[in-house]
Design a protein around this motif. Sequence first.
Motif, short mmCIF file in Angstrom:
data_model
loop_
_atom_site.label_atom_id
_atom_site.label_comp_id
_atom_site.label_asym_id
_atom_site.label_seq_id
_atom_site.Cartn_x
_atom_site.Cartn_y
_atom_site.Cartn_z
N LEU A 50 6.24 1.71 -10.29
CA LEU A 50 7.42 1.18 -10.97
C LEU A 50 8.68 1.40 -10.15
N ALA A 51 8.79 2.59 -9.60
CA ALA A 51 9.97 2.91 -8.79
C ALA A 51 10.06 1.93 -7.62
N MET A 52 8.93 1.65 -7.00
CA MET A 52 8.95 0.77 -5.85
C MET A 52 9.27 -0.67 -6.25
N LEU A 53 8.73 -1.10 -7.39
CA LEU A 53 9.03 -2.46 -7.85
C LEU A 53 10.51 -2.57 -8.21
N ASP A 54 11.02 -1.56 -8.84
CA ASP A 54 12.45 -1.54 -9.15
C ASP A 54 13.29 -1.62 -7.89
N ALA A 55 12.73 -1.09 -6.81
CA ALA A 55 13.46 -1.10 -5.54
C ALA A 55 13.23 -2.39 -4.78
N ASP A 56 12.52 -3.36 -5.40
CA ASP A 56 12.26 -4.66 -4.78
C ASP A 56 11.24 -4.64 -3.65
N VAL A 57 10.41 -3.63 -3.58
CA VAL A 57 9.29 -3.71 -2.65
C VAL A 57 8.36 -4.79 -3.19
N ALA A 58 7.87 -5.66 -2.32
CA ALA A 58 7.04 -6.77 -2.79
C ALA A 58 5.74 -6.24 -3.38
N LEU A 59 5.30 -6.90 -4.44
CA LEU A 59 4.15 -6.42 -5.20
C LEU A 59 2.90 -6.15 -4.36
N PRO A 60 2.49 -7.08 -3.49
CA PRO A 60 1.28 -6.79 -2.70
C PRO A 60 1.44 -5.56 -1.83
N VAL A 61 2.64 -5.34 -1.34
CA VAL A 61 2.90 -4.18 -0.50
C VAL A 61 2.82 -2.90 -1.34
N VAL A 62 3.33 -2.99 -2.55
CA VAL A 62 3.29 -1.85 -3.46
C VAL A 62 1.84 -1.48 -3.75
N LYS A 63 1.05 -2.49 -4.07
CA LYS A 63 -0.36 -2.23 -4.43
C LYS A 63 -1.09 -1.54 -3.29
N ASP A 64 -0.89 -2.08 -2.13
CA ASP A 64 -1.55 -1.54 -0.96
C ASP A 64 -1.15 -0.07 -0.75
N PHE A 65 0.14 0.16 -0.87
CA PHE A 65 0.66 1.50 -0.66
C PHE A 65 0.08 2.47 -1.68
N VAL A 66 0.11 2.07 -2.94
CA VAL A 66 -0.33 2.95 -4.01
C VAL A 66 -1.82 3.29 -3.84
N THR A 67 -2.60 2.30 -3.46
CA THR A 67 -4.03 2.54 -3.25
C THR A 67 -4.24 3.61 -2.18
N LYS A 68 -3.55 3.45 -1.09
CA LYS A 68 -3.72 4.41 0.01
C LYS A 68 -3.29 5.81 -0.40
N VAL A 69 -2.17 5.88 -1.07
CA VAL A 69 -1.66 7.20 -1.43
C VAL A 69 -2.55 7.86 -2.47
N ARG A 70 -3.08 7.05 -3.38
CA ARG A 70 -3.96 7.61 -4.41
C ARG A 70 -5.16 8.28 -3.73
N GLU A 71 -5.74 7.58 -2.78
CA GLU A 71 -6.88 8.15 -2.06
C GLU A 71 -6.52 9.47 -1.41
N ARG A 72 -5.35 9.48 -0.84
CA ARG A 72 -4.94 10.67 -0.11
C ARG A 72 -4.69 11.84 -1.05
N ALA A 73 -4.21 11.52 -2.27
CA ALA A 73 -3.75 12.59 -3.17
C ALA A 73 -4.86 13.19 -4.02
N VAL A 74 -5.82 12.34 -4.43
CA VAL A 74 -6.88 12.86 -5.31
C VAL A 74 -7.67 13.92 -4.56
N GLY A 75 -7.84 15.06 -5.23
CA GLY A 75 -8.62 16.13 -4.61
C GLY A 75 -7.78 17.04 -3.73
N HIS A 76 -6.52 16.66 -3.56
CA HIS A 76 -5.64 17.48 -2.74
C HIS A 76 -5.46 18.84 -3.41
N GLU A 77 -5.67 19.91 -2.63
CA GLU A 77 -5.51 21.25 -3.20
C GLU A 77 -4.04 21.56 -3.39
#
Lengths: 475, 325
Positions: A50-77
Motif C-alpha cells: 500500500l505504501a508503495m502504491l500510494d507513492a505511485d510505484v507502478a503496480l507490476p513493479v510493486v508486485k515483483d518487489f513484494v514477492t522478492k522481499v517476502r521470500e527473503r523475510a520469511v524464516g528470517h531469524e
Amino acid sequence: MFAQWRDIFWGERPLFEALSGKLSGVFDGLAKRGALSEADVAEAMREVRLAMLDADVALPVVKDFVTKVRERAVGHEVLDSISPGQAVAKIVNDALIDALGGAGAVPLNLNAVPPVPILMVGLQGSGKTTTSGKIALRLATRERKKVLLASLDTQRPAAQLQLQQLAERAGVPSLPIVPGQTPVEIARRAMDTGRREGFDVVILDTAGRLSIDEALMNEVREIRAETSPAETLLVVDAMTGQDAVNTARAFNEAVGVTGVVMTRMDGDARGGAALSMRAVTGAPIKLTGSGEKLDALEEFHPERVAGRILGLGDIAGLVEKAADTLDHEESEKIALKMMQGKFDLDDYAAQIRQIAKMGSLSGILDMLPGMGKVKQALGDKDLDTSVLKRHQAIISSMTRAERKTPAIIKASRKKRIAAGSGSTVQDVNRLLKQFDDMSTMMKRINKLGMKGLMRQGMSALMPKGPKPPGGRPFG
Amino acid sequence: MALGFFSRLKAGLSRSTQKLGGGIAAVFTRRKLDDAALEELEDLLIAADLGPNVAARVIESFRSSRFGTEVTDEEIRTALAAEIARVLEPVAVPFVPDPQHRPHVALVVGVNGNGKTTTIGKMARFYGEQGLKVMMVAGDTFRAAAVEQLQVWGDRVGAPVIAGPPNADAAGLAFDALKRARAEGADLLLIDTAGRLHNKGALMEELAKIIRVMRKFDETAPHSVLLVLDATTGQNAIEQVRVFKELVNVTGLIVTKLDGSARGGIVVALADTFGLPVHAVGVGEQAEDLRPFSAEAFANGLVGPSIRLSSPDGDEKKDGEGDPA
C-alpha cells in the motif's frame, strides 16, 4: 526542530503511537521472537504494498518487489537485539535501496570521441529543457567541459528560445536558431558545429513527445541514429503516476535509455516513479532535479528515495530543505543556544517564523518518518497554522525578561499575557508546557546527535515515561 | 468539429482504456466474482491511477451486490463505468465566463510543466470563436521564453497578449492588464502564471499576492482560479489540489495530456475528494485540442465498452505484470 512540530500541532497529546507510523505500526505487531512466520510477513507486506502504491510505484513493479522481499523475510531469524519490526523494516529498506540502484551514484558517461552527444528525451513538461541547462552548467563548471546546447524542439512555441536563454544564464554557448530546420537537421548541424569548434559535449534537447505518438517516436529514433549519443537520458517528473511504466518501456524500446533524470524532487511527491523507471529500463537514475535554479541538479541517493517511497520520510531531504529556506545566521545562533541549553522563547518565536516560511505544513509532515499516519489521523482540518500565529501572539505579549526566563511566568503574569494576546490562561499554560517539553527534547537531540536520530527515528525523542493506558488515539 | 470532439477524445481515452478494459476482460470473462477476482479488479483500478480509496469503494459495492455470482466482463464494465460516471457527473461543469464581469478574470495556476500556457492558448481560441473578446496576460515572468511562448499563441489565435519586461512583478502586471482589459472592454482575461510546486511557501505567497493586488482594482477578481493538472500525475495530484485550493481558492480544474498513455484515473479520485468542477480536458498540442469535460465519455473511455476483449485464458498473469497499453 522535529520536537517542535510535534508540540505545535498536537499539543500535549502523546505522539508515540502515531509516530511509529505506517510501516513500523504493522511491524510492531509481528511476533516478538524467533523466525518470522509467513503470516507475520504477509501482514507487513500488505502495508508495504500500500505504501508503495500510494507513492505511485507502478503496480507490476510493486508486485515483483513484494514477492522478492517476502521470500527473503520469511524464516528470517529475529535476533534479541532488535525487534521483529526493525528486522523486516531493514529487509524492506535494503531491498528497496538495492532495487533503486544500490549505493553510489552513477556518473554521466562521457567516454566517447568528442564532441560527446547527450540526447534528452521525455514527455511534454517533464523538464527536459531546464535539465539540459543544468547538465550543461554542471559539466562546464565541475568538469571544465566545453558544452554546446542545442534545442531540437520545433514543436512547442518558443522552446528553442527558452534553451537559448537558459544557455545565456548558464554561460554556455547554444546553437544558433535557424528557423525551418527539422529536428534531424538541427541535430546534424549541432554535431558539425561541435566537431568544427572543438566542443567536448553536445546536449541535444528534444521536443516532449507522447510515447504513443508514432511519428514523433520515429523522429527521435532518427535523431539517435544520426548522432549515436553516448547518453540517452529519459527525463521524468517525480510526480508521475502509474503511467511511468508505459513511458519507460516505450522510450526504452525506441531509443535505448541509458540513464534517467528525475525532476521536481523538491516537490512533496513520494517519487515512486523512480523505482518503476529503474525496474523497466534497467538504466540507472543518474541525476535528480530539485529546483528551478540552474545549479539545482544533484546525484541520485537511493537511500533517501527509498525512505520517501516507504513513507518513512526523507530526513536528509528535510534537513536540506530547511537549510535552503531558513535564515542561516539565525539558525546557527539558535542551534548554538540549543547546544548550550539556552534556548528561550525569543528563539522559539524566531523558529515559528522560519517554519512558516517552509511552506505547506503537510508537505513538511510528509518528509518526516511515520508522519503519513499522523496526517491521516488528523485529517486536513487540524493542519492549521493558526496555532503558530497564536503562539507568536502570546510570545509578543511577554516582556523581554519573561521571554528570556519563562520560569518567572506565574499566575498574574499569565493573566496579563493572556489578556494582551487575546488568548486564555490555558493557552499560555499550554505554550509554556510545550516549550518545556521542547527544551527537554533538545537535550535529547544533543545527546543523540543527527546520526542517532536518523537511526532511531523520532521515537528516540519522545518522553520516556510510561505509555498512556491504551495509547490515546489521535485526531 | 463534432467528429473531432468525440473521435479525438475517444482516441485519447481509448489508450487509457485498453489496459484497463482489456484487463477487466481478462479477469472476468465468465468467472466467479470471488475474493481473488475482486482483488485483481482492485489492482486494475489502482493501476489506472484511480487512487486506493475509490478503488476500494468500487470493490466494496461489488462485494455486497454481486459477490459469488457469475458475471461477464460486460456487466463489470457497465457497472464500473456507471460507478465512475456517478462520481464524475457532479463535477462535469463547463467553464462559462460570466458576462456580468467585464472582463471575467481567470487566473491559471499549477505546478511546472503541466501545460498552463498551452491551455490558455487553447482557451483563447475556444472563447474567441464564441465571439468573446479575449485577452491573455503573460504572467510567467520567471521561466525563460515563457512570454514568447504565449505571444506565439496570441498570434496563432488572434488574441492580444499583455506582457511586461522580463522578471517583472507578476502582480503588478496582472493589475495593469486588468485595468487595460477593462478599458478595452474585454470579456475574458486569461492570466498565465509561472509554474510552482505547491510545497514552496514563498512561491504560493506570490500567487496570493497577485490576487490581492488585482482586488485593489476589482474586488471580485479573479472570478475563476483554474488549476491545470497533468493527466500523468499520480497520487500527488491530491496534495496539489488540496494546497492550491487552500491557498488560492481554486474554482475548477483542467486536465491536460489526456491523449497520452496515462489513464487520468486520478481525476476520479479528485472528484471524489474535492468535488471541484472539471471544466475541460486537453487532448493534444493544437489550438483546437481542448474539450469540455464529459463524465460519461470519460467513464466510458476509461472502462472501454468498445474495446475488443482479450482472450479470457492465460492473459491474466501477464496483465497483472503490467503490459503497456
